[in-house]
Design a protein around this motif. Structure first.
Motif, PDB file in Angstrom:
ATOM      1  N   MET A  42      -3.463  10.316   8.468  1.00 39.65           N
ATOM      2  CA  MET A  42      -4.114   9.480   9.478  1.00 39.65           C
ATOM      3  C   MET A  42      -4.191   8.023   9.050  1.00 39.65           C
ATOM      4  O   MET A  42      -4.235   7.704   7.873  1.00 39.65           O
ATOM      5  CB  MET A  42      -5.514  10.009   9.808  1.00 39.65           C
ATOM      6  N   ILE A  44      -6.726   5.078   9.499  1.00 41.54           N
ATOM      7  CA  ILE A  44      -8.095   4.778   9.930  1.00 41.54           C
ATOM      8  C   ILE A  44      -8.113   3.323  10.390  1.00 41.54           C
ATOM      9  O   ILE A  44      -7.870   2.409   9.600  1.00 41.54           O
ATOM     10  CB  ILE A  44      -9.124   5.033   8.822  1.00 41.54           C
ATOM     11  N   PHE A  49     -12.794   2.437  10.150  1.00 42.09           N
ATOM     12  CA  PHE A  49     -12.978   2.097   8.749  1.00 42.09           C
ATOM     13  C   PHE A  49     -14.292   1.369   8.510  1.00 42.09           C
ATOM     14  O   PHE A  49     -14.926   1.537   7.463  1.00 42.09           O
ATOM     15  CB  PHE A  49     -11.798   1.268   8.225  1.00 42.09           C
ATOM     16  N   GLU A 160      -4.256  13.879   3.697  1.00 42.86           N
ATOM     17  CA  GLU A 160      -4.837  12.917   2.758  1.00 42.86           C
ATOM     18  C   GLU A 160      -6.184  12.508   3.335  1.00 42.86           C
ATOM     19  O   GLU A 160      -6.309  12.334   4.552  1.00 42.86           O
ATOM     20  CB  GLU A 160      -3.942  11.684   2.650  1.00 42.86           C
TER      21      GLU A 160
ATOM     22  N   LYS B  64     -12.569 -11.023   5.219  1.00 38.72           N
ATOM     23  CA  LYS B  64     -13.262 -10.778   6.491  1.00 38.72           C
ATOM     24  C   LYS B  64     -13.634 -12.100   7.174  1.00 38.72           C
ATOM     25  O   LYS B  64     -13.522 -12.229   8.400  1.00 38.72           O
ATOM     26  CB  LYS B  64     -14.497  -9.913   6.262  1.00 38.72           C
ATOM     27  N   SER B  69      -9.536  -7.395   9.446  1.00 38.48           N
ATOM     28  CA  SER B  69     -10.268  -6.120   9.437  1.00 38.48           C
ATOM     29  C   SER B  69      -9.665  -5.189   8.394  1.00 38.48           C
ATOM     30  O   SER B  69      -8.438  -5.126   8.254  1.00 38.48           O
ATOM     31  CB  SER B  69     -10.146  -5.431  10.792  1.00 38.48           C
ATOM     32  N   ASN B  70     -10.523  -4.453   7.722  1.00 33.75           N
ATOM     33  CA  ASN B  70     -10.037  -3.445   6.782  1.00 33.75           C
ATOM     34  C   ASN B  70      -9.636  -2.166   7.513  1.00 33.75           C
ATOM     35  O   ASN B  70     -10.276  -1.765   8.489  1.00 33.75           O
ATOM     36  CB  ASN B  70     -11.106  -3.122   5.739  1.00 33.75           C
ATOM     37  N   VAL B  71      -8.604  -1.539   7.007  1.00 34.42           N
ATOM     38  CA  VAL B  71      -8.093  -0.284   7.554  1.00 34.42           C
ATOM     39  C   VAL B  71      -7.664   0.590   6.378  1.00 34.42           C
ATOM     40  O   VAL B  71      -7.722   0.161   5.231  1.00 34.42           O
ATOM     41  CB  VAL B  71      -6.861  -0.534   8.455  1.00 34.42           C
ATOM     42  N   SER B  72      -7.252   1.816   6.693  1.00 31.15           N
ATOM     43  CA  SER B  72      -6.722   2.690   5.641  1.00 31.15           C
ATOM     44  C   SER B  72      -5.466   3.374   6.149  1.00 31.15           C
ATOM     45  O   SER B  72      -5.530   4.157   7.096  1.00 31.15           O
ATOM     46  CB  SER B  72      -7.771   3.725   5.249  1.00 31.15           C
ATOM     47  N   PHE B  73      -4.339   3.056   5.544  1.00 29.58           N
ATOM     48  CA  PHE B  73      -3.061   3.657   5.920  1.00 29.58           C
ATOM     49  C   PHE B  73      -2.686   4.719   4.891  1.00 29.58           C
ATOM     50  O   PHE B  73      -3.181   4.701   3.773  1.00 29.58           O
ATOM     51  CB  PHE B  73      -1.983   2.560   6.017  1.00 29.58           C
ATOM     52  N   PRO B  74      -1.796   5.648   5.281  1.00 27.44           N
ATOM     53  CA  PRO B  74      -1.510   6.769   4.379  1.00 27.44           C
ATOM     54  C   PRO B  74      -0.762   6.387   3.097  1.00 27.44           C
ATOM     55  O   PRO B  74      -0.122   5.341   3.017  1.00 27.44           O
ATOM     56  CB  PRO B  74      -0.636   7.698   5.231  1.00 27.44           C
ATOM     57  N   LEU B  75      -0.849   7.293   2.140  1.00 27.79           N
ATOM     58  CA  LEU B  75      -0.212   7.164   0.820  1.00 27.79           C
ATOM     59  C   LEU B  75       1.284   7.429   0.883  1.00 27.79           C
ATOM     60  O   LEU B  75       2.048   6.863   0.102  1.00 27.79           O
ATOM     61  CB  LEU B  75      -0.881   8.197  -0.101  1.00 27.79           C
ATOM     62  N   LEU B 120       4.891   1.225   6.718  1.00 25.76           N
ATOM     63  CA  LEU B 120       3.861   1.927   7.494  1.00 25.76           C
ATOM     64  C   LEU B 120       3.208   1.010   8.525  1.00 25.76           C
ATOM     65  O   LEU B 120       2.982   1.405   9.672  1.00 25.76           O
ATOM     66  CB  LEU B 120       2.797   2.497   6.558  1.00 25.76           C
ATOM     67  N   TYR B 124       3.427   1.209  12.709  1.00 24.83           N
ATOM     68  CA  TYR B 124       2.212   1.166  13.519  1.00 24.83           C
ATOM     69  C   TYR B 124       2.262   0.005  14.521  1.00 24.83           C
ATOM     70  O   TYR B 124       1.966   0.173  15.710  1.00 24.83           O
ATOM     71  CB  TYR B 124       1.001   1.022  12.597  1.00 24.83           C
ATOM     72  N   ASN B 128       1.850  -0.190  18.618  1.00 22.40           N
ATOM     73  CA  ASN B 128       0.547  -0.652  19.105  1.00 22.40           C
ATOM     74  C   ASN B 128       0.492  -2.094  19.590  1.00 22.40           C
ATOM     75  O   ASN B 128      -0.540  -2.532  20.085  1.00 22.40           O
ATOM     76  CB  ASN B 128      -0.517  -0.438  18.026  1.00 22.40           C
ATOM     77  N   TYR B 139      -4.700  -7.158   9.654  1.00 26.18           N
ATOM     78  CA  TYR B 139      -5.185  -5.987   8.920  1.00 26.18           C
ATOM     79  C   TYR B 139      -5.115  -6.195   7.404  1.00 26.18           C
ATOM     80  O   TYR B 139      -4.236  -6.899   6.907  1.00 26.18           O
ATOM     81  CB  TYR B 139      -4.330  -4.761   9.262  1.00 26.18           C
ATOM     82  N   ASN B 144      -4.436   2.124  -3.695  1.00 26.25           N
ATOM     83  CA  ASN B 144      -3.644   2.305  -4.909  1.00 26.25           C
ATOM     84  C   ASN B 144      -2.171   2.355  -4.516  1.00 26.25           C
ATOM     85  O   ASN B 144      -1.826   2.861  -3.454  1.00 26.25           O
ATOM     86  CB  ASN B 144      -4.062   3.584  -5.639  1.00 26.25           C
ATOM     87  N   LEU B 162      -4.359  -0.787  -8.599  1.00 25.44           N
ATOM     88  CA  LEU B 162      -5.176  -1.004  -7.412  1.00 25.44           C
ATOM     89  C   LEU B 162      -4.884  -2.407  -6.891  1.00 25.44           C
ATOM     90  O   LEU B 162      -4.633  -3.325  -7.663  1.00 25.44           O
ATOM     91  CB  LEU B 162      -6.663  -0.893  -7.750  1.00 25.44           C
TER      92      LEU B 162
END
Lengths: 479, 479
Positions: A42, A44, A49, A160, B64, B69-75, B120, B124, B128, B139, B144, B162
């Motif tokens: 996914m 987020i 987030f 994940e 910010k 904006s913070n997001v989380s994309f997959p590994l 990634l 997206y 979008n 974004y 990591n 990181l």
């Protein structure tokens, strides 16, 4: 309500019609999440987030306040290291991702992408703990983990996910037991007081405990559809991992002893819980204490002179009182109302030319839809109180719902009927035998959620075998 | 200084004798890091991670504040997705980790553990972004990443590290160019004003730019040993990725346009920079603004009545003024002095029976070793000023060192001699030809660090080929 707004609302399936589809609609329409290119992963998005950041920041504060330090351990675990603790590897090996090549070379030993990091922390502890003076060692990390799940759903079960994992080492079994309980308490505090979700505190059965643990403590919550969700777990390992990884220390008498360990975690699943506990057919409902935006100012007739200026002034005035935002876009107000209801923003502040004239605003609660007119000069006082009222109301509603959906049963017929009719938590006595636990799961699909700390004797005999009951158990269908 | 203390100090190699060994000694002895079980991976320990948290929190605030904006994309990235942009895959494919199995099955398509996430985000964005109203999309994620490096050193070059990676999409080339520059400015602000490390702002050459970028901006800093370290980069992609991933939008006239993109990142490498810029033969020196502990109270003769009580009172009194800690352990004060010097804590506060009697404390600066007696009732005023003095002094010393280690050269002989004698930054004119850049690297091992924004004409001809010079370049041996 114009045609466009209706279309907007119609994008969500009603929860009564298809709860699973309602959930999927909400996570998408509220802009929380999108699917990654690899099955079951996914993305987020900002709104999702930001909720996670608020949960994380409060939990991180409490983790530090209880004496823990954040660290960062590696993503990869050598296969041989995972295999050191027998129960642990059996529990996790079938559902991990394997790295076999690095750059252009095949690796001599396969690497596991961490599904959890006990093996890594244990290896570290075995090298770095020498004396009782080194104890307790109280580490935590915020990280991503991978579990190769077959069926996945955003937040609830994904390939994940993000989480924190605490790993601690103590001199005695009792110290570790205290820690296990302390961290369950921290989780309960965050989930109840910030996410406004009431929880049952208890212990997992042997069958449901964590792979490699002596015992697992859990907080369990109930979703709107009557299914349970495990919301945080805290594991006592005794000296099992210490023996497998050779983690010893010299005590004050100079004797060599094994350490006693714990681990505990909560995950992005909590966002799923939040959605399924508080959401409704207009979308998400976010409890004020963790809402990224607590109040959204929607200017009315904003083309009229002075309206936008007053709205901006209001936002600036309120910015130290609450997390307030403004939508100055040229969309129709009704469209905005729907959008921020979908996104679950706790309070809408409407302000039009008449309000400006009367020196007032309209506050609209997301949870009840109630409107109130508040004089501008009373807003600094009223808004924080209203946010707290919403927070409390969400908790109370969830608690009331859970109570309504909790049924004491004393035989299997009643057990099945209750599950068929309304699901929810089943409180029933259990003899303690694995055979009965497995039979209940087979016949009803309900699993034991926990053996609650608060025991009651609701019958003398086991709900399944009718032998002497040992303890009360909460059962439910679960996510 | 007692025997024990001497031993403690002797654990560190002198930086003059062997800078690489000094670095390794400091990261270990200052408790920043340990090695993970997989070659080239690192465990960031509490003292190291707390520094990272402070860098992260300040940078996150600025990211910010500039609208991201913070997001989380997959590994995981499917192999086919990484391959969409030709230069990008060529740059990264040789150094990635490959997941080939999930659970007990072999995957039909191999997955890359992200070395960076352009692919990634582009995927997206292509789904979008539809209209000019969706732009800019701004974004960022903290995550990591894994790069299968052959030779590794903690913080400087590791298999996993990181970082944050910003990924943005804009309507025009110019908007993206502004963003690229804005974020370089944010990095420079954090590195100069928080890490106290002066930087050179510039552009990378074509050879040194990011794989897939139109151009790369960079901030470059100079370590104590005269080698350079790239401290943050910001890339302008033009519409290259947009064309490869088909990321288009309808502009205000209804015409389809490609977006223009940027990405930018800083990593845990900055902790390495911090060590190598400010550290000395007594260990780490942490600039006050990012020091987890800014002042450590060391009680003197703490067995004497009242000393510990007074020390605790002092800590409580100062806790809103600065990040103050206390060491009440039964180690000798001299041992504690060495330990906190090794850990680089900016100020030591000594307090013994005589100090209590005289209502004073002793403040000792880590950066200069200077001592001063301060009346207790002046401490709230003095301590913050002292911390700022230390912060400024560290910056000034680093700037002075960089200036001393920067040499203008006009021919290759001078270039080589300077590098052999003192290393440092070489300022020399360049014709702009790749052939010269490669020849310089081959003959000197120095690489072009950047084409500085602040251009000077230090000669008419290229330092290498003696043809007409195009621009001034900073060259150096680099980490």
């Amino acid at each position: 309500m114009g045609k466009k707004n209706k279309q907007f609302v119609e994008k969500i399936t009603a929860m009564e019609d298809d709860f699973a589809q309602w959930y999927t609609d909400v996570v998408k329409q509220a802009d929380l999440v999108d699917y990654g290119p690899v099955r079951g992963t996914m993305i987020i998005k900002p709104e999702g987030f930001a909720i996670w950041e608020n949960i994380r920041d409060e939990l991180d504060r409490q983790i530090k306040a209880t004496g823990h330090s954040n660290v960062s351990f590696p993503l990869f675990i050598p296969e041989s290291l995972l295999q050191k603790e027998k129960d642990h590897v059996e529990g996790f090996a079938p559902e991990v991702a394997w790295v076999t090549h690095g750059g252009e070379e095949e690796l001599s030993e396969r690497l596991v992408v961490r599904p959890t990091s006990e093996a890594l922390f244990c290896e570290y502890y075995s090298k770095n703990i020498h004396s009782y003076r080194d104890l307790p060692m109280l580490y935590n990390q915020w990280s991503n983990v991978v579990r190769w799940e077959k069926t996945t759903r955003p937040f609830l079960r994904s390939l994940e996910f993000l989480w924190q994992e605490g790993h601690t080492a103590h001199a005695t079994y009792e110290d570790a037991a205290e820690e296990t309980e302390r961290m369950l308490g921290v989780y309960a505090d965050v989930v109840e007081n910030y996410l406004a979700i009431p929880v049952i505190h208890g212990r997992k059965t042997e069958k449901e405990k964590f792979a490699g643990a002596k015992y697992t403590l859990t907080i369990e919550s109930l979703m709107h559809d009557g299914k349970a969700l495990q919301s945080g777990t805290s594991h006592h390992f005794g000296s099992g991992f210490a023996e497998a990884f050779d983690i010893t220390y010299l005590d004050e008498n100079g004797d060599q002893q094994y350490v006693h360990q714990t681990s505990w975690g909560i995950t992005t699943r909590l966002i799923g819980a939040l959605i399924m506990v508080h959401g409704d057919n207009r979308g998400l409902v976010v409890p004020p204490r963790i809402a990224p935006t607590q109040a959204m100012i929607v200017p009315i007739a904003q083309h009229k002179e002075g309206v936008l200026d007053h709205a901006y002034d209001l936002r600036d005035r309120l910015k130290d009182i609450a997390r307030v935002n403004i939508d100055p876009s040229d969309k129709m107000p009704g469209w905005k109302f729907n959008e921020y209801e979908m996104k679950g923003i706790p309070v809408r502040i409407e302000m039009g030319p008449k309000d400006i004239e009367k020196e007032q605003v309209v506050l609209v609660r997301r949870d009840t839809g109630e409107k109130e007119f508040v004089a501008l000069n009373e807003l600094e006082e009223r808004l924080p109180i209203l946010l707290e009222e919403i927070q409390q109301n969400l908790y109370n509603k969830a608690l009331e719902h859970r109570n309504e959906m909790t049924t004491v049963v004393t035989d299997m017929e009643e057990f099945k009927q209750t599950l068929d009719q309304k699901a929810g938590f089943i409180k029933a006595m259990w003899c303690g035998d694995l055979a009965c636990e497995e039979k209940i799961k087979e016949e009803t699909t309900a699993t034991s959620r926990c053996i609650p700390f608060e025991q009651e004797k609701v019958a003398d005999s086991c709900v399944c075998c009718e032998k002497q009951a040992k303890e009360l158990v909460y059962w439910a269908k679960a996510y």
